[in-house]
Motif scaffolding. Structure first.
Motif, PDB file in Angstrom:
ATOM      1  N   ARG A  80       0.786  -1.204  -0.115  1.00 47.74           N
ATOM      2  CA  ARG A  80      -0.103   0.089  -0.131  1.00 47.74           C
ATOM      3  C   ARG A  80       0.796   1.302   0.043  1.00 47.74           C
ATOM      4  O   ARG A  80       2.087   1.386   0.452  1.00 47.74           O
ATOM      5  CB  ARG A  80      -0.896   0.187   1.297  1.00 47.74           C
ATOM      6  CG  ARG A  80      -1.888  -1.094   1.457  1.00 47.74           C
ATOM      7  CD  ARG A  80      -2.750  -1.120   2.476  1.00 47.74           C
ATOM      8  NE  ARG A  80      -3.568  -2.172   2.961  1.00 47.74           N
ATOM      9  CZ  ARG A  80      -4.857  -2.173   2.521  1.00 47.74           C
ATOM     10  NH1 ARG A  80      -5.377  -1.000   1.858  1.00 47.74           N
ATOM     11  NH2 ARG A  80      -5.492  -3.120   2.739  1.00 47.74           N
ATOM     12  N   GLU A  81       0.314   2.196  -0.405  1.00 46.11           N
ATOM     13  CA  GLU A  81       0.953   3.549  -0.426  1.00 46.11           C
ATOM     14  C   GLU A  81       0.184   4.598   0.290  1.00 46.11           C
ATOM     15  O   GLU A  81      -0.846   4.602   0.002  1.00 46.11           O
ATOM     16  CB  GLU A  81       1.352   4.154  -2.023  1.00 46.11           C
ATOM     17  CG  GLU A  81       2.226   3.323  -2.726  1.00 46.11           C
ATOM     18  CD  GLU A  81       2.971   4.123  -4.011  1.00 46.11           C
ATOM     19  OE1 GLU A  81       3.859   4.079  -4.364  1.00 46.11           O
ATOM     20  OE2 GLU A  81       1.629   4.168  -4.793  1.00 46.11           O
ATOM     21  N   LEU A  82       0.724   5.226   1.284  1.00 42.71           N
ATOM     22  CA  LEU A  82       0.077   6.167   2.159  1.00 42.71           C
ATOM     23  C   LEU A  82       0.821   7.450   1.862  1.00 42.71           C
ATOM     24  O   LEU A  82       1.868   7.523   1.912  1.00 42.71           O
ATOM     25  CB  LEU A  82       0.056   5.727   3.526  1.00 42.71           C
ATOM     26  CG  LEU A  82      -0.924   4.387   3.905  1.00 42.71           C
ATOM     27  CD1 LEU A  82      -0.855   4.338   5.295  1.00 42.71           C
ATOM     28  CD2 LEU A  82      -2.216   4.619   3.332  1.00 42.71           C
ATOM     29  N   LYS A  83      -0.149   8.629   1.830  1.00 40.96           N
ATOM     30  CA  LYS A  83       0.545   9.936   1.904  1.00 40.96           C
ATOM     31  C   LYS A  83      -0.325  11.144   2.626  1.00 40.96           C
ATOM     32  O   LYS A  83      -1.562  11.032   2.627  1.00 40.96           O
ATOM     33  CB  LYS A  83       0.388  10.546   0.164  1.00 40.96           C
ATOM     34  CG  LYS A  83       1.133  11.846   0.092  1.00 40.96           C
ATOM     35  CD  LYS A  83       1.177  12.119  -1.618  1.00 40.96           C
ATOM     36  CE  LYS A  83       2.120  13.430  -1.715  1.00 40.96           C
ATOM     37  NZ  LYS A  83       2.172  13.573  -3.269  1.00 40.96           N
ATOM     38  N   GLY A  84       0.300  11.852   3.461  1.00 41.34           N
ATOM     39  CA  GLY A  84      -0.145  12.864   4.182  1.00 41.34           C
ATOM     40  C   GLY A  84       0.572  13.300   5.308  1.00 41.34           C
ATOM     41  O   GLY A  84       1.955  12.995   5.250  1.00 41.34           O
TER      42      GLY A  84
ATOM     43  N   THR B  29       4.725   8.577   2.306  1.00 40.53           N
ATOM     44  CA  THR B  29       5.152   9.796   1.936  1.00 40.53           C
ATOM     45  C   THR B  29       4.609  10.976   2.888  1.00 40.53           C
ATOM     46  O   THR B  29       3.291  11.223   2.928  1.00 40.53           O
ATOM     47  CB  THR B  29       4.669  10.134   0.662  1.00 40.53           C
ATOM     48  OG1 THR B  29       5.202   9.148  -0.561  1.00 40.53           O
ATOM     49  CG2 THR B  29       5.165  11.402  -0.006  1.00 40.53           C
ATOM     50  N   LEU B  30       5.497  11.356   3.692  1.00 43.30           N
ATOM     51  CA  LEU B  30       5.107  12.598   4.420  1.00 43.30           C
ATOM     52  C   LEU B  30       4.927  13.843   3.796  1.00 43.30           C
ATOM     53  O   LEU B  30       5.930  14.283   3.033  1.00 43.30           O
ATOM     54  CB  LEU B  30       5.932  12.625   5.637  1.00 43.30           C
ATOM     55  CG  LEU B  30       5.839  11.453   6.658  1.00 43.30           C
ATOM     56  CD1 LEU B  30       6.941  11.741   7.917  1.00 43.30           C
ATOM     57  CD2 LEU B  30       4.454  11.436   7.333  1.00 43.30           C
ATOM     58  N   THR B  31       4.084  14.652   3.907  1.00 42.77           N
ATOM     59  CA  THR B  31       3.947  16.039   3.408  1.00 42.77           C
ATOM     60  C   THR B  31       4.202  17.194   4.102  1.00 42.77           C
ATOM     61  O   THR B  31       4.047  18.465   3.937  1.00 42.77           O
ATOM     62  CB  THR B  31       2.625  16.093   2.844  1.00 42.77           C
ATOM     63  OG1 THR B  31       1.692  15.917   3.758  1.00 42.77           O
ATOM     64  CG2 THR B  31       2.075  15.211   1.628  1.00 42.77           C
ATOM     65  N   ASP B  32       4.554  16.847   5.605  1.00 43.98           N
ATOM     66  CA  ASP B  32       4.962  18.041   6.439  1.00 43.98           C
ATOM     67  C   ASP B  32       6.089  18.833   5.969  1.00 43.98           C
ATOM     68  O   ASP B  32       7.153  18.220   5.259  1.00 43.98           O
ATOM     69  CB  ASP B  32       5.476  17.376   7.747  1.00 43.98           C
ATOM     70  CG  ASP B  32       4.443  16.424   8.439  1.00 43.98           C
ATOM     71  OD1 ASP B  32       3.737  16.988   9.155  1.00 43.98           O
ATOM     72  OD2 ASP B  32       4.242  15.271   8.059  1.00 43.98           O
ATOM     73  N   GLU B  33       5.981  20.020   5.857  1.00 41.38           N
ATOM     74  CA  GLU B  33       7.238  21.033   5.619  1.00 41.38           C
ATOM     75  C   GLU B  33       8.391  20.804   6.279  1.00 41.38           C
ATOM     76  O   GLU B  33       9.623  20.917   6.047  1.00 41.38           O
ATOM     77  CB  GLU B  33       6.651  22.408   5.472  1.00 41.38           C
ATOM     78  CG  GLU B  33       5.691  22.648   4.376  1.00 41.38           C
ATOM     79  CD  GLU B  33       6.022  22.432   3.012  1.00 41.38           C
ATOM     80  OE1 GLU B  33       7.370  22.657   2.990  1.00 41.38           O
ATOM     81  OE2 GLU B  33       5.174  22.095   2.257  1.00 41.38           O
TER      82      GLU B  33
END
Length: 377
Positions: free
Chosen positions: A267-271, A294-298
């Motif tokens: 699975r792929e998770l992003k957030g 994939t983390l989207t935190d700056e």
């Protein structure tokens, strides 16, 4: 006659340093259940049985157990080597194993092994062609002009005495032009390993291995079975299955796909970190699956991998997608590509593909080829 077409088991494979051996045991048990439930009479195994030419002890034992179970059920089984296998190891003991109905292809020596079976419609001939390279075929047919994979396949086919009055099956492990690849396969530069589907036009069915996505090429009867498991995140959306092939009288072939359930899906998770660690987000999810997160935190999260693994223990890959990473990527592509010579770029590409640096002789050869190309231009 009812066949089960399998390919690319890659026994012993590790994905992102995770051993897949338990996952492989899990799906092979399902295959044995399918063999019994659907009254399969023969299994076609189209190469890349192992993931390495020198497989692990665990992988060898797993294949041994699987073939033994097929033999106990009196299932006639055909096995060829793929590009990941050692043809000699796959072919070892083939004469003895054939007495138990397990046919292991020997290395190509100029002839394609043929096994003749019979059913209510007459004779059905199975041809076993292990993975071939131009050099292998050239060694057996020194009088022929062979420089490409397609040349090699043309010579191989020319030397098969095919009786078109009978039903004929070919088991092979090659890349057929027009088929779709994915990231978990070995990629050749410029498609130099391609062969034309036209070589197989006289066979009633061609059971292919090599490509991991199930598909047919140019004809419904030229098929890749695909893998039983997902071996890269490029396969996240693949639907893995076991392919049953019913071959009746001349010209009558039917297919049925039986879903395979993995021990752990991919699975792929992003957030953001907070989003992915919220219980409402993962409470209905099988957190034992294999994840690419994939983390989207700056801002980078300290010890993110260790913290996330308290919820998702089987994280195979963790990366970031934010303004910084996107900008860095653009800068690297814009600056580094321009700074490097063609030789440097080719060196990096070669090492990435083969996991070993180029030798001085290889560097000299590439440098000479680049110079010749520039001279022509």
């Amino acid at each position: 006659m009812r066949f089960l077409h399998l390919a690319d088991l890659h026994l012993g494979k590790r994905v992102n340093e995770f051993s897949m051996i338990e996952d492989q045991k899990y799906v092979l048990k399902q295959v044995l259940n399918i063999v019994e439930e659907y009254n399969v009479q023969s299994v076609l195994m189209a190469g890349d049985i192992y993931d390495k030419s020198v497989p692990s002890a665990e992988a060898v034992l797993l294949l041994n157990d699987f073939l033994t179970e097929l033999s106990k059920r009196e299932i006639i089984t055909f096995v060829i080597s793929g590009n990941h296998d050692s043809a000699e190891r796959i072919g070892f003991g083939s004469d003895i194993m054939s007495l138990a109905g397990i046919y292991m292809a020997k290395p190509y020596d100029g002839k394609v092994e043929q096994i003749v079976m019979k059913d209510e419609y007459g004779e059905l001939c199975v041809y076993m062609l292990p993975f071939i390279k131009p050099a292998i075929v050239k060694h057996a047919h020194k009088e022929d002009e062979i420089t490409t994979y397609d040349d090699a396949m043309s010579v191989v086919m020319k030397n098969i005495d095919l009786d078109k009055r009978k039903r004929n099956i070919l088991i092979a492990h090659q890349y057929v032009s027009g088929a779709d690849r994915c990231d978990s396969e070995n990629i050749s530069i410029g498609g130099i390993d391609e062969v034309s589907a036209g070589h197989f036009k006289d066979f009633d069915y061609v059971a292919l291995g090599h490509l991991h996505g199930p598909q047919h090429v140019c004809s419904e009867n030229i098929r890749y079975a695909g893998t039983l498991l997902k071996y890269s995140f490029s396969e996240v959306h693949h639907h893995k299955n076991a392919l049953i092939v019913d071959i009746g009288e001349e010209g009558v072939i039917n297919f049925e796909k039986i879903d395979i359930k993995p021990l752990h899906d991919m699975r792929e998770l992003k957030g953001t970190y907070n989003e992915l660690t919220a219980k409402t987000f993962y409470q209905d999810m099988d957190v034992e699956d294999y994840f690419h997160i994939t983390l989207t935190d700056e801002e980078d999260k300290v010890n993110a991998l260790e913290l996330l693994r308290t919820i998702y223990p089987n994280i195979m890959k963790l990366d970031y997608d934010n303004q910084r990473t996107r900008q860095n990527c653009e800068v690297m592509l814009a600056e580094k590509m321009e700074e490097k010579s063609p030789l440097n770029l080719f060196e990096e590409f070669y090492e990435m593909q083969s996991n070993v640096p180029m030798t001085n002789e290889q560097k000299a050869f590439i440098k000479e080829m680049v110079q010749k190309i520039w001279e022509v231009e």
